[in-house]
Write an enzyme that holds these catalytic residues in place. Structure first.
Site, PDB file in Angstrom:
ATOM      1  N   CYS A 171       6.761  13.430   0.466  1.00 34.56           N
ATOM      2  CA  CYS A 171       8.027  13.070   1.093  1.00 34.56           C
ATOM      3  C   CYS A 171       8.017  11.586   1.464  1.00 34.56           C
ATOM      4  CB  CYS A 171       8.241  13.874   2.372  1.00 34.56           C
ATOM      5  SG  CYS A 171       8.131  15.636   2.123  1.00 34.56           S
ATOM      6  N   ARG A 186       7.869   8.151  -5.038  1.00 30.03           N
ATOM      7  CA  ARG A 186       6.956   9.160  -4.493  1.00 30.03           C
ATOM      8  C   ARG A 186       7.286  10.560  -4.989  1.00 30.03           C
ATOM      9  NH1 ARG A 186       4.457   7.254   0.216  1.00 30.03           N
ATOM     10  NH2 ARG A 186       4.394   9.293   1.188  1.00 30.03           N
ATOM     11  N   TRP A 207       9.721  16.199  -0.725  1.00 26.85           N
ATOM     12  CA  TRP A 207       8.925  16.769  -1.818  1.00 26.85           C
ATOM     13  C   TRP A 207       8.516  18.140  -1.293  1.00 26.85           C
ATOM     14  CZ3 TRP A 207       7.296  15.953  -6.769  1.00 26.85           C
ATOM     15  CH2 TRP A 207       6.186  16.668  -7.217  1.00 26.85           C
ATOM     16  N   ASN A 248       6.865  14.292   6.944  1.00 23.80           N
ATOM     17  CA  ASN A 248       6.127  14.321   5.673  1.00 23.80           C
ATOM     18  C   ASN A 248       4.797  14.985   5.980  1.00 23.80           C
ATOM     19  OD1 ASN A 248       4.808  13.911   3.279  1.00 23.80           O
ATOM     20  ND2 ASN A 248       4.416  11.725   3.620  1.00 23.80           N
ATOM     21  N   GLY A 249       4.540  16.142   5.405  1.00 21.83           N
ATOM     22  CA  GLY A 249       3.255  16.808   5.640  1.00 21.83           C
ATOM     23  C   GLY A 249       3.437  18.318   5.640  1.00 21.83           C
ATOM     24  N   GLU A 278     -11.724  18.014 -21.550  1.00 20.56           N
ATOM     25  CA  GLU A 278     -10.775  17.237 -20.750  1.00 20.56           C
ATOM     26  C   GLU A 278     -11.102  15.744 -20.827  1.00 20.56           C
ATOM     27  OE1 GLU A 278      -8.017  17.541 -19.464  1.00 20.56           O
ATOM     28  OE2 GLU A 278      -7.879  15.936 -17.984  1.00 20.56           O
ATOM     29  N   LYS A 308      -8.544  12.823 -22.147  1.00 21.46           N
ATOM     30  CA  LYS A 308      -8.212  11.624 -21.357  1.00 21.46           C
ATOM     31  C   LYS A 308      -8.375  10.370 -22.205  1.00 21.46           C
ATOM     32  CE  LYS A 308      -6.282  12.901 -18.488  1.00 21.46           C
ATOM     33  NZ  LYS A 308      -6.107  14.229 -18.784  1.00 21.46           N
ATOM     34  N   GLU A 360      -5.682  10.150 -25.090  1.00 21.66           N
ATOM     35  CA  GLU A 360      -4.255   9.977 -24.786  1.00 21.66           C
ATOM     36  C   GLU A 360      -3.940   8.628 -24.160  1.00 21.66           C
ATOM     37  OE1 GLU A 360      -2.403  12.579 -21.963  1.00 21.66           O
ATOM     38  OE2 GLU A 360      -4.261  12.938 -20.895  1.00 21.66           O
ATOM     39  N   HIS A 388     -24.286  22.970 -35.310  1.00 25.37           N
ATOM     40  CA  HIS A 388     -23.442  23.713 -36.261  1.00 25.37           C
ATOM     41  C   HIS A 388     -22.442  22.796 -36.945  1.00 25.37           C
ATOM     42  CE1 HIS A 388     -25.134  27.446 -34.758  1.00 25.37           C
ATOM     43  NE2 HIS A 388     -24.982  26.947 -33.543  1.00 25.37           N
ATOM     44  N   LYS A 401       5.548  12.837 -19.640  1.00 29.32           N
ATOM     45  CA  LYS A 401       4.820  13.445 -18.527  1.00 29.32           C
ATOM     46  C   LYS A 401       5.048  14.955 -18.519  1.00 29.32           C
ATOM     47  CE  LYS A 401       2.313  13.898 -14.958  1.00 29.32           C
ATOM     48  NZ  LYS A 401       0.841  13.881 -15.182  1.00 29.32           N
TER      49      LYS A 401
HETATM   50  C1  AGP Z   1      -2.667  15.710 -19.826  1.00 29.94           C
HETATM   51  O1  AGP Z   1      -3.191  14.469 -19.373  1.00 29.94           O
HETATM   52  C2  AGP Z   1      -1.321  15.571 -20.480  1.00 29.94           C
HETATM   53  N1  AGP Z   1      -0.427  14.849 -19.653  1.00 29.94           N
HETATM   54  C3  AGP Z   1      -0.798  16.888 -21.008  1.00 29.94           C
HETATM   55  O2  AGP Z   1      -1.810  17.474 -21.810  1.00 29.94           O
HETATM   56  C4  AGP Z   1      -0.382  17.927 -19.941  1.00 29.94           C
HETATM   57  O3  AGP Z   1      -1.526  18.404 -19.268  1.00 29.94           O
HETATM   58  C5  AGP Z   1       0.327  19.085 -20.649  1.00 29.94           C
HETATM   59  O4  AGP Z   1       1.492  18.589 -21.261  1.00 29.94           O
HETATM   60  C6  AGP Z   1       0.704  20.226 -19.689  1.00 29.94           C
HETATM   61  O5  AGP Z   1       1.620  19.750 -18.736  1.00 29.94           O
HETATM   62  P1  AGP Z   1       1.934  20.667 -17.467  1.00 29.94           P
HETATM   63  O6  AGP Z   1       0.633  20.817 -16.725  1.00 29.94           O
HETATM   64  O7  AGP Z   1       2.950  19.904 -16.686  1.00 29.94           O
HETATM   65  O8  AGP Z   1       2.431  21.988 -17.954  1.00 29.94           O
END
Ligand code: AGP
Length: 615
Positions: free
Chosen positions: A2, A27, A75, A101-102, A488, A492, A495, A511, A610
């Site tokens: 928030c 935010r 938020w 906010n909290g 993961e 990172k 991407e 393998h 995103k």
């Molecule tokens: C991860 O860094 C990416 N931004 C992407 O793989 C993301 O995790 C995926 O699109 C899932 O998004 P969500 O968690 O909002 O469902």
């Protein structure tokens, strides 16, 4: 998170507060509101939606007079995003008004007590409970607003940054802070209150940042008086001369949102387990699980559906659920699950994981599972998101808005929620002993501090990144709980730096992938003491004998891997099931620094969104 903006001075408050709320939009929020005092009455307008919607509402009502007011961007953490749950909130008398906010963890018990005393509530928020608690104290103790706020805050448990106004004392605003940020801008005959300095930077660079458990009475004529909430002792105001510019403040002084969010993880994890992880009492409290416990305990299996980083968090949960709660788990890419005509029955429990709560594939997979009678539980970071509304029940990660496209704090807070669920189920099923359960609770509580310690390796990690930033391909290896972390880590790097990277179970090297090893191939190996350490060391020896470059993510004090690897990055020790929360930190920072060194657009990498709201 928030956003709060307040003003008291000689200007018209409305434009200052409205523009200030726009400065805080970064935010993340789902609703907004402002209350003004026009010299006689309080004028409050609030709405679900954007600050622009609020502006339009005020324009219709044509009343924006007043030189004191407070505003808020919400938020949501308690109560879905709608007009009624938006802030500011009135007390029952209509004399007091608050923005917050909290999270007030014990709001339910306070609300019960206030209901008995005849108070009524229009919203589902913890904030409306707080303002009526303050009113109740003010009335019964016959004290002024500042004292009433102080007494009330000594009764609440949780996190807050609040601004409170009493229309019968219009020359002051009372503020207080614990866990959420609050700044006071000191102008010439005027004061500004805000969650950070962006709303008042253009008016003054003089700021006071309240410390935790401090409150302040901001009076137009008498100035600012700061006190400790606990013992009422006076605090000398420390006025800073701000050097940051607007953009730097929005990013918390970090160069990118991703780096800010990596460093927010200790707080995000703590906010996520706050009110749920009760170590002293030896319990885990999760309403979404408690209310559906039988259904979940009697499930044939858990099917986890997610995409991307959330899918990696789901993979970690497979290890946790099966290892601790002995519940069969299948982890599915939502995009595959929805189209492969899966066998789903009403005896299945589906856990859908999504930071945004808007991922199209995950939403579609949820609907498919529901249509076959499965019980669907959501783990989301956005209150009131499509997935949060579509699932039968859920638990929110309280990571706050994640702006960087590359998911970081969402990953660790998702694992935190999933760990809490698995531990709760394991306790209910008796698959772990009371002492093991308690030990897990204690270790989980220590994780934020251990993440903080892992983040201190940043300078060293930057040097390692410098060495490998020109690699064309990388391998990430892990075993057990750390295999999903290897996946993961590879994601990172891919991407945000556009370097090809693959994650593998360490034992899979022989393998096929070991054919890739040569001196051009950096191999990031997660080799913590807990989890098949000796076997991972032998995997490292295999790589070394083929001239591979090895970067070990190791438990602090490690010697064996240090003697074999080209570089090691240390993380604090913890129990095996919690290592992913720590081993992911250096891999996040590695990817970040490599991408910055390659001059990539870290927060908005090419081709990515995103939230993938399309198939
Ligand atoms: C991860 O860094 C990416 N931004 C992407 O793989 C993301 O995790 C995926 O699109 C899932 O998004 P969500 O968690 O909002 O469902």
């Amino acid at each position: 998170m928030c956003g709060i903006v307040g003003y008291i001075g000689k200007k018209e408050a409305y434009p200052v507060i409205l523009e200030g709320l726009k400065r805080l939009e970064y935010r993340g929020y789902d609703s907004a509101g402002i209350v003004l005092y026009d010299g006689e009455n309080l004028k409050l307008s609030k709405t679900k939606g954007k600050v622009l919607d609020l502006e339009n509402k005020f324009a219709e009502e044509k009343s924006t007079n007043g030189s004191v007011g407070i505003g808020h961007t919400r938020w949501a953490t308690h109560g879905i995003p709608n007009d009624v749950n938006s802030h500011p909130h009135y007390s029952n008398s209509g004399d007091l008004v608050i923005v917050h906010n909290g999270i007030i963890e014990n709001y339910a018990s306070i609300k019960q007590e206030l209901l008995k005393r005849g108070y009524t509530f229009t919203s589902d928020t913890d904030t409306e409970v707080l303002i009526n608690l303050i009113e109740d104290v003010k009335k019964n103790e016959k004290v002024k607003l500042g004292k009433a706020v102080q007494i009330a805050l000594n009764q609440v448990v949780g996190a807050y940054a609040i601004a409170v106004f009493d229309k019968n004392k219009p020359n002051e605003i009372v503020v207080a802070k614990l866990g959420s940020p609050l700044a006071i801008g000191v102008g010439d005959g005027e004061f500004f209150i805000a969650s950070d300095a962006t709303p008042f930077l253009e008016y003054t660079k003089k700021a006071i940042y309240l410390e935790d458990e401090e409150m302040a009475i901001v009076r137009l004529k008498k100035g600012i008086k700061i006190r400790k909430i606990k013992d009422d002792s006076l605090v000398d105001p420390y006025i800073q001369e701000l050097q940051l510019n607007l953009e730097q403040i929005v990013k918390g002084g970090y160069d990118h949102f991703m780096l800010k969010e990596i460093h927010e993880q200790p707080v995000a994890i703590k906010d996520t387990y706050r009110g749920r992880l009760l170590v002293k009492e030896g319990i885990i409290r999760m309403a979404g699980i408690d209310d559906n416990l039988e259904r979940i305990l009697n499930a044939n299996r858990i099917i986890v559906i997610a995409c991307g980083t959330s899918w990696h968090a789901g993979l970690v949960s497979e290890y946790i659920f099966e290892d601790l709660a002995r519940i069969p788990v299948e982890v599915e890419y939502a995009s595959e699950f929805r189209y492969r005509n899966p066998v789903i029955t009403e005896k299945d429990v589906v856990i859908a994981i999504s930071q945004s709560g808007e991922t199209a594939d995950t939403l579609a997979a949820i609907k498919l599972a529901k249509s076959k009678g499965a019980f669907v539980f959501g783990v989301c970071n956005v209150v009131g998101s499509s997935i949060a509304r579509e699932t039968h029940a859920g638990a929110y990660t309280h990571a706050g808005p994640e702006i960087g496209v590359a998911s970081t704090k969402a990953f660790t807070t998702q694992i935190t929620v999933l760990t809490l669920i698995a531990l709760k189920l394991a306790k209910e099923k008796g698959t772990i002993s009371k002492s093991e359960f308690q030990h897990h609770l204690q270790e989980l509580e220590l994780i934020p501090d251990k993440v903080e310690k892992a983040l201190l390796q940043d300078e060293h990690i930057k040097k390692v990144a410098e060495t490998y930033k020109d690699a064309k391909n990388c391998l990430y290896l892990g075993r057990g709980y750390n295999f999903p972390v290897a996946l993961e880590g590879a994601l990172k790097l891919k991407e945000i730096s556009y370097i090809h990277a693959e994650g593998y179970p360490a034992a899979e090297m022989k393998h096929g992938p070991i054919a890739l090893i040569d001196e051009q191939m950096p191999v990031f190996v997660i080799a913590t003491k807990k989890g098949h350490y000796e076997k991972v060391v032998s995997n490292i020896e295999e790589i070394k004998s083929r001239s591979g470059k090895i970067i070990g993510i190791v438990t602090e004090g490690d010697v064996d891997v240090k003697n074999l690897a080209d570089h090691v990055i240390e993380v604090p020790e913890t129990i095996e099931s919690l290592t992913p929360l720590l081993t992911t930190i250096p891999l996040q920072l590695l990817s970040y620094h490599i991408a910055v060194m390659l001059d990539k657009n870290v927060d908005q990498p090419r081709n990515l969104a995103k939230s993938v709201t399309v198939e």
